[in-house]
Design an enzyme around this catalytic site. Sequence first.
Site, PDB file in Angstrom:
ATOM      1  N   TRP A  81       0.819  -1.361  -0.119  1.00  0.00           N
ATOM      2  CA  TRP A  81       0.208   0.165  -0.069  1.00  0.00           C
ATOM      3  C   TRP A  81       0.873   1.242  -0.126  1.00  0.00           C
ATOM      4  O   TRP A  81       0.432   2.347  -0.566  1.00  0.00           O
ATOM      5  CB  TRP A  81      -1.165  -0.033   1.213  1.00  0.00           C
ATOM      6  CG  TRP A  81      -1.801  -1.107   1.073  1.00  0.00           C
ATOM      7  CD1 TRP A  81      -1.756  -2.323   2.015  1.00  0.00           C
ATOM      8  CD2 TRP A  81      -2.746  -1.720   0.273  1.00  0.00           C
ATOM      9  NE1 TRP A  81      -2.558  -3.438   1.549  1.00  0.00           N
ATOM     10  CE2 TRP A  81      -3.136  -2.888   0.352  1.00  0.00           C
ATOM     11  CE3 TRP A  81      -3.227  -1.093  -1.090  1.00  0.00           C
ATOM     12  CZ2 TRP A  81      -4.406  -3.527  -0.333  1.00  0.00           C
ATOM     13  CZ3 TRP A  81      -4.266  -1.331  -1.771  1.00  0.00           C
ATOM     14  CH2 TRP A  81      -4.752  -2.708  -1.314  1.00  0.00           C
TER      15      TRP A  81
ATOM     16  N   LYS B 282     -10.795  -1.555   8.313  1.00  0.00           N
ATOM     17  CA  LYS B 282      -9.867  -2.419   9.162  1.00  0.00           C
ATOM     18  C   LYS B 282     -10.214  -2.505  10.473  1.00  0.00           C
ATOM     19  O   LYS B 282     -10.140  -3.268  11.394  1.00  0.00           O
ATOM     20  CB  LYS B 282      -8.360  -1.786   8.965  1.00  0.00           C
ATOM     21  CG  LYS B 282      -8.040  -1.815   7.492  1.00  0.00           C
ATOM     22  CD  LYS B 282      -7.775  -3.110   6.814  1.00  0.00           C
ATOM     23  CE  LYS B 282      -7.115  -2.784   5.537  1.00  0.00           C
ATOM     24  NZ  LYS B 282      -6.761  -4.113   4.688  1.00  0.00           N
TER      25      LYS B 282
ATOM     26  N   ASP C 236      -0.593   7.185   6.250  1.00  0.00           N
ATOM     27  CA  ASP C 236      -1.772   6.258   6.024  1.00  0.00           C
ATOM     28  C   ASP C 236      -1.890   5.584   7.190  1.00  0.00           C
ATOM     29  O   ASP C 236      -1.214   4.464   7.480  1.00  0.00           O
ATOM     30  CB  ASP C 236      -1.532   5.384   4.771  1.00  0.00           C
ATOM     31  CG  ASP C 236      -2.516   4.454   4.325  1.00  0.00           C
ATOM     32  OD1 ASP C 236      -3.694   4.197   5.294  1.00  0.00           O
ATOM     33  OD2 ASP C 236      -2.305   3.633   3.482  1.00  0.00           O
TER      34      ASP C 236
END
Length: 368
Positions: free
Chosen positions: A103, A195, A171
């Site tokens: 990511w 998440k 992030d």
Amino acid sequence: MANKVYNFSAGPSVLPEQALKEASAACMDFANSGISILSMSHRSKPIGDMFAETEQFLRDLMGIPENYDIVFLGGGCSLLFCMVPMNLLGQNATADYADTGVWASKALKEAKQFGNVNVACSTKADVYNHIDKNLKMSDNATYLHITGNNTIYGTEWHSFPKPKSGYLVCDMSSDFLARKVNVSDFGMIYGGAQKNISCAGVTVSIIRKDLLGKVDRNIPTMLNFQTHIDAQNMFNTPPVFAVYVMNRTLKWLKDIGGVDVIEKINREKAALLYGALDASKIFVGTAAKEDRSIMNVPFVFNKEIVSAEKNDELAKEFLDFAKARGLQQLKGHRSVGGFRASIYNAMPKEGVQALVDCLGDFEKKVLG
């Protein structure tokens, strides 16, 4: 009686039972209105009040100062990967990016479309099994971008780096509210909610007020953070239900004592599972010990005990063994292989203990 099911999925992931029950009830009748939250106007007072309450819950739990705005958007974190540099990085300016996982790499790729990118570190050659803290930063970077927790590889920044210049952007998709952070240390925190703090469908961006409006480019209206700030998250129809699930999840977190309490629980869960892996003869963790995540725990078979020829067959046997005990979604990501247990905020300690017991029993079954 069937075993209780524990969901170790990396995302979308386990949510608090309390939040699920309240969100389910709201699908039939929200705020005693007789109308489902799924069909209520986002311009109505009950929805407006719910959005304001959700923002306040987040400010209270994270200690977000008043000089930061909060934006709730759809599009997923993948959209934010381009929105961040589009809104913050000038065409001829430079941003530092730490490449610590898939990511992080995707965020870095998007940023290259909007300005200069300096890769401050990369552990790709080592299958991202650790975090390189020896960052080679630019002298004049607008910001340093990091991924707080690397979901696939099970590594986490336990101490956040300080930018050489500019400000820190993080992030925080997979460790939002898992541990205490000082929001003032960041220019921006963002992430997908599925998440740790809601279902899929909404993202959260926490942005210091003085950072926007500095780039010399035309930003499409919907991709401009300021658009949504000015409209108080109501520029267009927002992901109302996902925000409500967040609202209920944040309320659950407040009810159990907040971030201090959940961090203590999270560290206990992680220590329990890592302790079992370190003591195991047939299972081993894949992440460097000093960088181990408290949210995502990837592990594989010990190659000295399980041959490559037997690996796939034994892996299937273990997953079936675990599933029969109610332990689901333990298959590892294809880039690491093996297994992965995601132990987010809503995963109870009992679930981790059940997994630890399963690991021990499977080892006895294999080794005799």
